[in-house]
Design an enzyme around this catalytic site. Structure first.
Site, PDB file in Angstrom:
ATOM      1  N   GLU A   1      -9.344  -0.725  -1.752  1.00 11.89           N
ATOM      2  CA  GLU A   1      -9.410   0.747  -1.773  1.00 11.89           C
ATOM      3  C   GLU A   1     -10.643   1.121  -0.792  1.00 11.89           C
ATOM      4  O   GLU A   1     -10.685   1.838  -0.152  1.00 11.89           O
ATOM      5  CB  GLU A   1      -9.835   1.290  -3.203  1.00 11.89           C
ATOM      6  CG  GLU A   1      -8.402   1.434  -3.996  1.00 11.89           C
ATOM      7  CD  GLU A   1      -7.118   1.805  -3.377  1.00 11.89           C
ATOM      8  OE1 GLU A   1      -7.219   2.776  -2.449  1.00 11.89           O
ATOM      9  OE2 GLU A   1      -6.066   1.455  -3.848  1.00 11.89           O
TER      10      GLU A   1
ATOM     11  N   CYS B   1       0.849  -1.091  -0.073  1.00  9.65           N
ATOM     12  CA  CYS B   1       0.246  -0.065   0.003  1.00  9.65           C
ATOM     13  C   CYS B   1       1.011   1.189  -0.066  1.00  9.65           C
ATOM     14  O   CYS B   1       2.039   1.232   0.745  1.00  9.65           O
ATOM     15  CB  CYS B   1      -0.913  -0.177   1.230  1.00  9.65           C
ATOM     16  SG  CYS B   1      -1.995   1.416   1.336  1.00  9.65           S
TER      17      CYS B   1
END
Lengths: 186, 167
Positions: free
Chosen positions: B141, B98
């Site tokens: 997300e 990430c």
């Protein structure tokens, strides 16, 4: 079976500055002795390479044989070596009865994260089967990540462990998550 | 101010539950444009969620069409306001990283097929079914909108020692 043919297990640890060829050099020595690598875990930590191997070997070679074979190898490649003979009851494979849990702990780096978390686990007889830590983030905001795989004793639940760590989570201001990862066997 | 800096943990916004968008106005349009610009600017990035640029609203963008894993099956650029997963099936583990947690990767289990409902920035309601890498990217997300990071979902201790590879 004579004593000469008996199989004995040894715990071998090798640690030193990482470079290509360490595993090949060590395992060449074990191969020469006719040893088997039963279990092993080898990893790079910062710039150090650390190997821990459970090696089975005919008793005839013995601890002395291992040391004679591996010491010159380790001297040549600059690694430290440790060898310990295991007694028979140490090598019985222990399969945990309870659920296997993943515990993730992360947050601002501070002294004592590993100690405080593992002390809580120890008081509840929760056995750590695997653990790794890593310091990430920036110099200004260092972040500590601790991942633990644990075996829960009979009757203990993930929710129970999470509740048990809630106070510590608030005190250290870290994130703590617990989830069951017991593999499904079909 | 199109490209926004990606916030990194421990920024507190990353652990916040984001609010639903009640009304799509010019602020939302600007936010979506910023998310797209930020995603395109990130090397190999396939998605950005509003909290990653400091906005606690349920908005995220995903585009896996240029990624080697996403090339085959994708819906192109997805602009999602108030996304909701209404059905999911299957499960697979993939190593994730990430932009908000650099230098760490871990194996995360995700649904392999999802049915997703969301509002587009022009106000249209849309429902899609997707699978594979696009489904994983959307779930990653959408987790940001609930303050959930992939570290909260890691299932294996064999975490990445090396710098993550870009998706």
């Amino acid at each position: 079976m004579t004593a000469e043919q008996e199989i004995t297990h040894y715990a071998v640890s090798v640690v030193g500055k990482d470079r290509p060829g360490i595993v090949a050099a060590i395992t060449e020595g074990l191969f020469r002795l006719g040893g088997n690598i039963a279990d092993s875990s080898c990893t790079m930590l910062a710039g150090e390479f650390a190997m821990i191997l459970i090696v089975s070997l005919k008793k005839a070679s013995g601890e002395r044989g291992l040391l004679e074979e591996l010491t010159p190898v380790c001297d040549r490649i600059g690694m430290s070596l440790g060898v310990r003979t295991l007694s028979g009851d140490e090598i019985i494979r222990q399969e945990p009865d309870g659920e296997i849990c993943m515990i993730s702990v992360y947050g601002a780096d501070q002294p004592g994260i590993v100690y405080r978390v593992t002390r809580e686990l120890a008081t509840r007889s929760i056995n750590i089967t695997d653990l790794n830590t890593k310091l990430i983030g920036s110099e200004a905001e260092p972040v500590y990540v601790l991942m633990l795989e644990v075996a829960l004793p009979e009757g203990e639940t993930a929710e129970g462990v999470e509740a048990m760590l809630a106070a510590l989570k608030a005190e250290l201001k870290v994130e703590i998550g617990v989830r069951i990862i017991t593999p499904v066997v079909f | 101010m199109p490209i926004q800096p990606i916030l990194r943990y421990p920024h507190p916004v990353l652990k916040k539950l984001c609010n639903r968008v009640d009304q799509i106005d010019t602020l939302i349009h600007t936010l979506v444009a910023d998310l797209v610009d930020t995603m395109v600017a990130g090397p190999g990035s396939v998605g950005v969620a509003a909290p990653q640029i400091g906005v606690t609203l349920r908005v995220c963008v995903v585009d896996v069409s240029k990624n080697r894993f996403g090339k085959e099956h994708n819906h192109g650029l997805l602009l999602m306001v108030n996304p909701e997963i209404i059905a999911r099936s299957g499960s697979a583990t993939m190593r994730e990283g990430c932009m908000s947690i650099p230098d760490y990767t871990g194996d995360v289990e995700r649904s392999t097929e999802i049915t997703l409902r969301f509002t587009e920035p022009d106000g249209a309601e849309r429902q899609i079914e997707t699978r594979g890498f696009e489904a994983v990217a959307i779930q990653h997300e959408m987790d940001h909108l609930d303050g959930v990071l992939f570290l909260d979902r890691v299932v294996s201790i064999k975490t990445g020692l090396f710098r993550r590879k870009n998706y």
